[in-house]
Motif scaffolding. Structure first.
Motif, PDB file in Angstrom:
ATOM      1  N   PHE A  60      43.049   4.807   3.239  1.00  0.00           N
ATOM      2  CA  PHE A  60      42.233   5.078   1.904  1.00  0.00           C
ATOM      3  C   PHE A  60      42.372   6.116   1.175  1.00  0.00           C
ATOM      4  CE2 PHE A  60      38.697   1.836   2.698  1.00  0.00           C
ATOM      5  CZ  PHE A  60      38.884   1.110   1.453  1.00  0.00           C
ATOM      6  N   ILE A  61      42.549   7.269   1.936  1.00  0.00           N
ATOM      7  CA  ILE A  61      42.840   8.664   1.271  1.00  0.00           C
ATOM      8  C   ILE A  61      44.181   8.812   0.749  1.00  0.00           C
ATOM      9  CG2 ILE A  61      43.103  10.989   1.640  1.00  0.00           C
ATOM     10  CD1 ILE A  61      40.456  10.853   3.549  1.00  0.00           C
ATOM     11  N   LEU A  62      45.285   8.203   1.402  1.00  0.00           N
ATOM     12  CA  LEU A  62      46.637   8.308   0.947  1.00  0.00           C
ATOM     13  C   LEU A  62      47.010   7.371  -0.199  1.00  0.00           C
ATOM     14  CD1 LEU A  62      48.554   8.131   4.524  1.00  0.00           C
ATOM     15  CD2 LEU A  62      48.806  10.097   2.868  1.00  0.00           C
ATOM     16  N   VAL A  63      46.166   6.203  -0.147  1.00  0.00           N
ATOM     17  CA  VAL A  63      46.312   5.275  -1.234  1.00  0.00           C
ATOM     18  C   VAL A  63      45.602   5.893  -2.654  1.00  0.00           C
ATOM     19  CG1 VAL A  63      45.886   2.844  -2.084  1.00  0.00           C
ATOM     20  CG2 VAL A  63      46.813   3.332   0.076  1.00  0.00           C
ATOM     21  N   SER A  64      44.396   6.708  -2.511  1.00  0.00           N
ATOM     22  CA  SER A  64      43.710   6.859  -3.254  1.00  0.00           C
ATOM     23  C   SER A  64      44.578   8.159  -3.955  1.00  0.00           C
ATOM     24  CB  SER A  64      42.403   7.703  -2.833  1.00  0.00           C
ATOM     25  OG  SER A  64      41.904   8.233  -3.962  1.00  0.00           O
ATOM     26  N   GLY A  65      45.266   9.074  -3.213  1.00  0.00           N
ATOM     27  CA  GLY A  65      46.211   9.982  -3.706  1.00  0.00           C
ATOM     28  C   GLY A  65      47.313   9.642  -4.341  1.00  0.00           C
ATOM     29  N   ALA A  66      48.006   8.549  -4.064  1.00  0.00           N
ATOM     30  CA  ALA A  66      49.173   7.892  -4.675  1.00  0.00           C
ATOM     31  C   ALA A  66      48.660   7.248  -6.065  1.00  0.00           C
ATOM     32  CB  ALA A  66      49.641   6.856  -3.693  1.00  0.00           C
ATOM     33  N   SER A  67      47.415   6.771  -6.004  1.00  0.00           N
ATOM     34  CA  SER A  67      46.856   6.041  -7.280  1.00  0.00           C
ATOM     35  C   SER A  67      46.636   7.039  -8.231  1.00  0.00           C
ATOM     36  CB  SER A  67      45.737   5.078  -6.919  1.00  0.00           C
ATOM     37  OG  SER A  67      46.025   4.354  -6.204  1.00  0.00           O
ATOM     38  N   MET A  68      46.562   8.180  -7.887  1.00  0.00           N
ATOM     39  CA  MET A  68      46.060   9.352  -9.005  1.00  0.00           C
ATOM     40  C   MET A  68      47.780   9.439  -9.899  1.00  0.00           C
ATOM     41  SD  MET A  68      43.425  10.823  -9.077  1.00  0.00           S
ATOM     42  CE  MET A  68      43.607  12.406  -9.752  1.00  0.00           C
ATOM     43  N   ARG A  69      48.806   8.645  -9.635  1.00  0.00           N
ATOM     44  CA  ARG A  69      49.934   8.729 -10.439  1.00  0.00           C
ATOM     45  C   ARG A  69      49.878   7.748 -11.431  1.00  0.00           C
ATOM     46  NH1 ARG A  69      53.168  13.100 -10.252  1.00  0.00           N
ATOM     47  NH2 ARG A  69      53.048  14.184  -8.048  1.00  0.00           N
ATOM     48  N   TYR A  70      48.789   6.817 -11.596  1.00  0.00           N
ATOM     49  CA  TYR A  70      48.522   5.708 -12.547  1.00  0.00           C
ATOM     50  C   TYR A  70      47.277   6.208 -12.942  1.00  0.00           C
ATOM     51  CZ  TYR A  70      52.487   3.427 -10.299  1.00  0.00           C
ATOM     52  OH  TYR A  70      53.729   3.181  -9.527  1.00  0.00           O
ATOM     53  N   GLY A  71      47.220   5.245 -14.360  1.00  0.00           N
ATOM     54  CA  GLY A  71      45.810   5.512 -14.948  1.00  0.00           C
ATOM     55  C   GLY A  71      45.699   6.866 -15.716  1.00  0.00           C
TER      56      GLY A  71
END
Length: 301
Positions: free
Chosen positions: A105-116
């Protein structure tokens, strides 16, 4: 001229005599609503914005982790609240299961900060939802209080990352080598500071140096990773060390972002769940507890 568009003739006059131009003008000025409506519908359909492209691999990873979390919390309710015997759950297997969910969850959440866009707004929404959980657990189940859980952490992590966007953007502009170095340093800091909430620094569960007790004497620094003597939270994910795992995902994903294909939002259940993680997370515990309670009333548990 077609028959329906002729003006009526005076008595005794020949058909096709002088047309009534005033009536014709009024008729030609009248809007053709029969054809205008479909055209308006077509224009609305054409103007409707297309769904924003998404990194579907992140949606799938988030969906898989969400399903694992639902299973883990179902087991928690069965074991802790309904007396199901499963000693492995509070042992090493259960701990590794829980950590795999949190790390993903935390790794994907950090990666998702690159979008939106508007990361600070997203962080405030997530943190606000976390505070709702704090109030709800305090009111309904104070012995299961969530003072600073994973949702609090994710909201705070988004806010800290949003505040550092400018220096992080400069680092990103320096290329893949700089990003890979930042990801590696972030992970090493995560490993070294993993034991800070427990009073030491080292390498994950291996203490190398113990921290002064004075750092843990106040009850106001629990969010940072320095819980006071009377602090309790049934779910605890402070900024130290978890922010560094968040940034590991943020920087590592930037190294491969150009190779990730974006596409229209997928319709399979995993992707759908990955796109709706927050509302599912907010609702899942009451639903799971209610289902277990129903099974108990039916004599299954």
């Amino acid at each position: 001229m077609a028959e329906g568009n002729k003006a009526p003739s005076a008595p005794g006059a020949r058909q096709g005599a002088v047309p009534n131009t005033a009536a014709s003008a009024r008729q030609s000025d009248r809007p053709n609503t029969a054809s205008a409506a479909p055209q308006a519908i077509r224009r609305t359909a054409e103007q409707k914005p297309a769904p924003r492209p998404r990194a579907r691999v992140l949606d799938v990873a988030r969906g898989v982790s969400l399903l694992s979390m639902l299973a883990y919390h179902t087991m928690f309710d069965l074991v802790a609240m309904f007396g199901v015997y499963a000693p492995w759950y509070f042992g090493l297997p259960g701990f590794l299961w829980q950590q795999s969910i949190c790390w993903t969850f935390i790794l994907v959440s950090g990666a998702s900060m690159r979008y939106g866009g508007r990361p600070a707004r997203r962080g405030l929404i997530v943190f606000g939802c976390a505070m709702v959980l704090t109030v709800a657990t305090l009111a309904v189940m104070p012995d299961m209080l969530v003072a600073f859980g994973v949702l609090h952490f994710m909201g705070a992590g988004m806010l800290f990352t949003a505040a550092l966007q400018k220096p992080f953007a400069r680092l990103t502009a320096r290329g893949t080598a700089a990003l890979a170095t930042a990801a590696g340093v972030s992970f090493l800091l995560f490993a070294a500071l993993y034991g800070v909430p427990g009073g030491y620094v080292g390498f994950f569960g291996l203490p190398l140096a113990y921290l002064p007790d004075a750092l843990y004497s106040t009850r106001w620094l629990f969010w940072l990773g320095l819980p006071g003597p009377s602090f309790y939270s049934s779910d605890y994910f402070p900024l130290v060390p978890w922010l560094f795992l968040f940034w590991t995902g943020y920087f590592a994903f930037a190294c491969v972002k150009s190779k990730v294909r974006l596409g229209r939002p997928g319709k399979n259940p995993l992707e759908w769940a990955g796109r709706h993680t927050l509302p599912i997370y907010m609702a899942h515990q009451p639903v799971i507890y209610g289902a277990c309670l129903l099974l108990q009333r039916l004599g299954v548990l």
